[in-house]
Design a protein around this motif. Structure first.
Motif, short mmCIF file in Angstrom:
data_model
loop_
_atom_site.label_atom_id
_atom_site.label_comp_id
_atom_site.label_asym_id
_atom_site.label_seq_id
_atom_site.Cartn_x
_atom_site.Cartn_y
_atom_site.Cartn_z
N HIS A 168 0.85 -1.19 0.00
CA HIS A 168 0.00 0.00 0.00
C HIS A 168 0.89 1.25 0.00
O HIS A 168 0.80 2.09 0.89
N THR A 169 1.74 1.35 -1.00
CA THR A 169 2.71 2.44 -1.03
C THR A 169 2.05 3.81 -1.16
O THR A 169 2.57 4.80 -0.64
N THR A 170 0.92 3.88 -1.86
CA THR A 170 0.26 5.18 -2.02
C THR A 170 -0.21 5.71 -0.67
O THR A 170 0.02 6.88 -0.33
N ILE A 171 -0.86 4.85 0.11
CA ILE A 171 -1.30 5.26 1.44
C ILE A 171 -0.10 5.66 2.30
O ILE A 171 -0.07 6.72 2.93
N ARG A 172 0.91 4.79 2.34
CA ARG A 172 2.10 5.04 3.16
C ARG A 172 2.78 6.34 2.77
O ARG A 172 3.04 7.20 3.62
N ASN A 173 3.06 6.50 1.49
CA ASN A 173 3.84 7.65 1.05
C ASN A 173 3.09 8.96 1.23
O ASN A 173 3.67 9.97 1.67
N GLU A 174 1.81 8.97 0.90
CA GLU A 174 1.03 10.20 1.05
C GLU A 174 0.94 10.62 2.51
O GLU A 174 1.10 11.80 2.84
N LYS A 175 0.71 9.67 3.39
CA LYS A 175 0.59 10.00 4.81
C LYS A 175 1.92 10.49 5.38
O LYS A 175 1.96 11.46 6.15
N VAL A 176 2.99 9.83 5.03
CA VAL A 176 4.31 10.23 5.55
C VAL A 176 4.71 11.61 5.04
O VAL A 176 5.13 12.48 5.81
N ILE A 177 4.55 11.84 3.75
CA ILE A 177 4.93 13.12 3.17
C ILE A 177 4.07 14.26 3.72
O ILE A 177 4.58 15.33 4.09
N ASN A 178 2.77 14.03 3.80
CA ASN A 178 1.88 15.07 4.34
C ASN A 178 2.17 15.35 5.80
O ASN A 178 2.05 16.50 6.26
N TRP A 179 2.54 14.31 6.55
CA TRP A 179 2.87 14.48 7.96
C TRP A 179 4.08 15.40 8.13
O TRP A 179 4.06 16.36 8.91
N PHE A 180 5.11 15.12 7.36
CA PHE A 180 6.32 15.93 7.49
C PHE A 180 6.14 17.33 6.90
O PHE A 180 6.72 18.30 7.40
N LYS A 181 5.34 17.45 5.87
CA LYS A 181 5.05 18.79 5.36
C LYS A 181 4.31 19.62 6.40
O LYS A 181 4.56 20.82 6.53
N LYS A 182 3.44 18.98 7.12
CA LYS A 182 2.66 19.68 8.15
C LYS A 182 3.55 20.22 9.27
O LYS A 182 3.37 21.35 9.72
N TYR A 183 4.54 19.44 9.68
CA TYR A 183 5.31 19.80 10.86
C TYR A 183 6.71 20.35 10.58
O TYR A 183 7.34 20.92 11.49
N LEU A 184 7.18 20.22 9.35
CA LEU A 184 8.54 20.64 9.05
C LEU A 184 8.62 21.87 8.15
O LEU A 184 9.63 22.58 8.14
#
Length: 291
Positions: free
Chosen positions: A274-290
């Motif tokens: 489920h790379t789409t779910i994994r990658n989107e969540k990880v990237i959006n998480w770091f964009k939100k906080y970094l």
């Protein structure tokens, strides 16, 4: 002899096409050297990857630095590898994933860690090898193209190490883990070989070295994890059972921590299904906080 020559020719072809290396001036005084690895990708932001060597506790450690090619300042993701010793070290395929992360507007630093074919020392599976990750934070401070906002990301053992790094430093702003063990002892019944062939050899037995296992069990010290945390886990993960994430989620809720999570149905270890779910969540998480 003919087969041997064909093998040598194939190795040289792969090296020339995929891994042509060019010496370049070091980005940081903390790097012993760096080499530009010539790779081809079609990501939306062009990236470049460098193989780096640096010292940690006097040991020579190999790692990688991937960044967008332009001159803007970007936040940094420290990406922690999984596995142990030679198993799970970064490969050309792993570098493509790091380039993908970088193409979304991040600097990506990673380490092969100590105790394998790439680096000196001995793997302690979350012991002194954590210093190899902490050193990347120091290296990042000297990168002129970093905005000094750091997130730590890891899959499997790398996720465990991300939890541990959160406990050891206040210089990061967010973490994200995928398929991370939160107490290695939870999986001994279904993976006895993990205990006998890995942890017993690298950490010790669970009786005489109980404190060492507690040190590698984030569920024991959730109160010390203070950064916003993203927890992802596959419901069908047989390497690290979902109970690891479920217990952590319960404890995070109890302590009112800032976090998000998803147990992905039919997801495997690392969520490569489920790379789409994994990658989107990880990237959006770091964009939100970094960002």
């Amino acid at each position: 002899m003919k087969s041997y020559l064909i093998l040598i020719s194939s190795i040289l072809l792969f090296s020339n096409c995929k891994q042509e290396i060019k010496k370049s001036e070091n980005f940081s005084p903390l790097l012993d050297y760096q080499y530009l690895i010539k790779t081809n990708n079609d990501f939306k932001i062009p990236t470049e990857t460098y193989k780096i060597r640096y010292k940690s506790d006097g040991l020579e450690i190999t790692g990688y630095l991937t960044k967008p090619k332009d001159l803007q300042k970007y936040p940094t993701i420290i990406y922690n590898r999984g596995g142990n010793r030679d198993f799970g070290t970064f490969t050309p395929k792993s570098l493509i994933y790091q380039q993908y992360l970088a193409s979304n507007g991040f600097i990506v630093l990673s380490s092969q860690l100590r105790g394998n074919m790439h680096s000196e020392g001995e793997d302690e599976y979350g012991g002194k090898d954590l210093n190899d990750i902490l050193k990347l934070i120091e290296i990042n401070k000297s990168l002129k193209y970093s905005n000094q906002n750091i997130g730590v990301y890891g899959i499997s053992r790398g996720g465990l190490n991300a939890y541990q790094i959160s406990r050891l430093t206040d210089e990061i702003k967010a973490i994200a883990v995928v398929g991370a063990p939160t107490d290695p002892r939870l999986d001994f019944d279904t993976r006895p070989e993990m205990y006998e062939k890995v942890l017993k050899e690298l950490v010790g037995d669970t009786i005489n070295f109980k404190k060492e296992y507690d040190y590698r069990s984030p569920i024991k010290w959730v109160n010390e994890i203070n950064e916003p945390t993203l927890i992802l886990h596959g419901a069908d993960d047989w390497r690290v059972k979902p109970i690891n994430a479920e217990l952590m989620i319960e404890e995070m809720k109890r302590l009112n921590k800032e976090f998000d999570y998803q147990i992905v149905e039919n997801g495997n270890h690392g969520l490569s299904t489920h790379t789409t779910i994994r990658n989107e969540k990880v990237i959006n998480w770091f964009k939100k906080y970094l960002k």
